[in-house]
Design a protein around this motif. Structure first.
Motif, short mmCIF file in Angstrom:
data_model
loop_
_atom_site.label_atom_id
_atom_site.label_comp_id
_atom_site.label_asym_id
_atom_site.label_seq_id
_atom_site.Cartn_x
_atom_site.Cartn_y
_atom_site.Cartn_z
N ASP A 33 0.85 -1.19 0.00
CA ASP A 33 0.00 0.00 0.00
C ASP A 33 0.89 1.25 0.00
OD1 ASP A 33 -2.03 1.94 0.78
OD2 ASP A 33 -3.21 0.25 1.52
N THR A 72 -6.89 3.49 -1.99
CA THR A 72 -6.67 2.07 -1.72
C THR A 72 -7.75 1.16 -2.33
OG1 THR A 72 -5.46 2.57 0.26
CG2 THR A 72 -6.46 0.40 0.17
N HIS A 465 -2.43 11.03 -1.15
CA HIS A 465 -2.53 10.53 -2.52
C HIS A 465 -3.99 10.59 -2.90
CE1 HIS A 465 -4.18 6.81 -0.81
NE2 HIS A 465 -3.30 7.00 0.15
ZN ZN Z 1 -3.37 5.97 1.97
#
Ligand code: ZN
Length: 532
Positions: A33, A72, A465
């Motif tokens: 991740d 994600t 992000h």
């Molecule tokens: Zn993150």
């Protein structure tokens, strides 16, 4: 060479002679991740573990999660489905896997499921050809565990409050191996643990004490877990050991289930979340993320060595990639050539628009006419506004103009404008096109200027992000193992190419129309011709 000899040589090269290649017994999908691809080159000489081992595989140096909201859940959903968020239906974390009709076993906390995931994924294709195939998918995060295997009701576990559990969507009770692993109480026993640098100070070029990191508190090594065991278990996801725990848990499950020990191919998916946790708190230019990547490299070596011992290298097909990258702290970027870098927040603007709409429509109670989930402005009450006689297009026009005027916003596009854009010349439009389904309910999509990040209304800012920028979209991609051709491949590829490529090596037919392509340049030619 006589023609007959040429044909014979070619035939042998193509696998027409000699034993046909055997299929792998275990496909291992490793997702890190928030792993940016430049980490693997920036610290290359210090990465002597799992990352170096995998360099012998097919290494793609220009791979992307090529969609709009690089979070994600959307990222994990592309991996083994071979499809963009526009087609998986997983377009943000907020509308990802959270499912209030389920609860978590043992802890009783709110649960999660793949209810919103559309279509099929690699495991379904595998299962359709060999009903005995099984999957185990684990992560610290629900979305990291659930989405790589799509809708399949297999063994899927994630971390909550000190233990690994699952939701009532998957099971009624935890199997003995999960209970035994949880009984070790490793996160609780880590209370008070001290985290020092893995290597000597001189191995790290990054400054340690940086004021914008971690809200200005605990910015330098050593870092500590709380001395209270329950508190330690709660914050354990923020320390490197969470990744080693996840890998140990995955291995323990693979052993208990005897994954890959039968005559069919099984799937093991592991998503490692600590790089994301440390990346958010300390940023991609911190000493902490450097140390995390080094530690992860060692944990991966441990994990891969054990897989090699158990299965043999020729029985494994391993993929390593990420769900997204990350943008530096704007504070960092301002000092490094990007003076305009800033956090941007339009929550106040959206609230003001909603209040105005309450007022003009005479709404008896405040309504969320527009909802902003960073990057996408949803119009939730389109039908109601239209019924009241308002032209929603002109309302959206006004709101879009206001957002465009906010400092740091690069562009605001309607879905219609995105659909009409030149997706070759305009990669941002291409990424949004890959993201939005016609029924997503997006009024407009908002793209920040590069080096900017969406800020949180609370005032506590973290490295972020989620943008369709190269910083957030670029990911490493390595395919390693049986059926593949090692090498470095610089062509532009995407994470949606993973599933069709694995399907080709495994001799499977995708059961959904996939968006990706078979990365045939990285497949051993014998697998392209003849797989038994
Ligand atoms: Zn993150």
């Amino acid at each position: 060479m006589p023609i007959i000899a040429v044909v014979a040589t070619l035939s042998a090269a193509l696998g027409g002679r000699g034993p046909a290649p055997a299929k792998p017994r275990l496909v291992v999908m490793i997702t890190v991740d928030q792993l940016r691809p430049d980490y693997l080159t920036r610290w290359r000489t210090q990465l002597t573990g799992g990352f170096r081992l995998l360099q012998a595989g097919a290494v793609f140096t220009n791979a992307s999660q090529d969609h709009g909201v690089t979070e994600t859940a959307p990222g994990h959903a592309t991996l083994l489905s071979g499809r963009w968020p526009a087609h998986t239906g997983i377009i943000t974390n907020a509308v990802g896997v959270i499912d209030s009709s389920t609860t978590l076993l043992v802890t009783g906390n709110p649960g999660a499921s793949p209810r919103r995931f559309r279509g099929t994924a690699l495991f379904d294709w595998l299962h359709a050809t060999s009903a005995a195939s099984r999957a185990l998918s684990v992560s610290r995060k629900d979305r990291g565990a659930i989405l790589p295997i799509g809708s399949a009701r297999q063994e899927v576990y994630w971390y909550d409050a000190g233990l690994f559990t699952t939701s009532t969507f998957y099971r009624d009770s935890l199997p003995p191996w999960v209970r035994a692993f949880n009984a070790l109480r490793i996160p609780f026993k880590a209370a008070g643990h001290e985290y020092r640098l893995l290597l000597p100070d001189s191995a790290y070029a990054e400054p340690d004490s940086v004021p914008w990191e971690s809200g200005g508190h605990g910015v330098s090594f050593p870092h500590y877990l709380p001395t209270d065991s329950a508190r330690a278990a709660l914050v354990y996801p923020g320390v490197s050991s969470m990744d080693s725990l996840t890998l140990a848990f995955a291995l323990s499950g693979a052993d208990a289930m005897r994954l890959g020990r039968g005559d069919v191919t099984d799937l093991l998916a592991v998503s490692l979340s600590t790089t994301d946790a440390i990346g958010h708190t300390f940023g991609p230019d911190s000493r902490e993320i450097h140390d995390q990547v080094l530690r992860l490299d060692r944990y991966l070596a441990w994990f891969l060595d054990r897989l090699f011992d158990r299965y043999g290298r020729d029985k494994l097909l391993i993929v390593l990639t990420a769900d997204h990258g990350v943008t530096p702290y704007p504070d960092f970027s301002r000092l490094h050539g990007h003076p305009q870098a800033q956090f941007v927040n339009i929550d106040t603007l959206v609230s003001a628009v909603n209040q105005q709409l309450d007022h003009v429509t005479g709404s008896p109670a405040p309504r969320d006419w527009f909802v902003f989930d960073p990057g996408i402005l949803f119009l939730r009450d389109n039908g109601r506004l239209a019924a009241l006689g308002y032209r929603t297009d002109s309302i959206v026009d006004v709101v879009a103009r206001r957002i465009r005027a906010v400092a740091g916003v690069a562009r605001v596009d309607t879905p219609a404008a995105i659909a009409a854009a030149d997706t070759v010349a305009d990669p941002i439009a291409r990424r949004w096109l890959h993201h939005l389904s016609p029924d997503a309910g997006a009024a407009v999509v908002v793209t920040l200027a590069e080096w900017n990040a969406w800020g949180w209304p609370s005032g506590i800012q973290i490295a972020e992000h989620g943008q369709p920028s190269d910083l957030d979209a670029r990911v490493p991609l390595i395919l390693w193992g049986t059926g593949l051709r090692g090498g470095v491949y610089g062509t532009r590829v995407n994470t949606v190419d993973i599933a069709p490529t694995l399907a080709r090596v495994l001799g499977l037919s995708p059961l959904s129309v996939v968006d990706g392509r078979v990365l045939s340049e990285a497949i051993d030619v014998r697998w392209l011709v003849d797989v038994k």
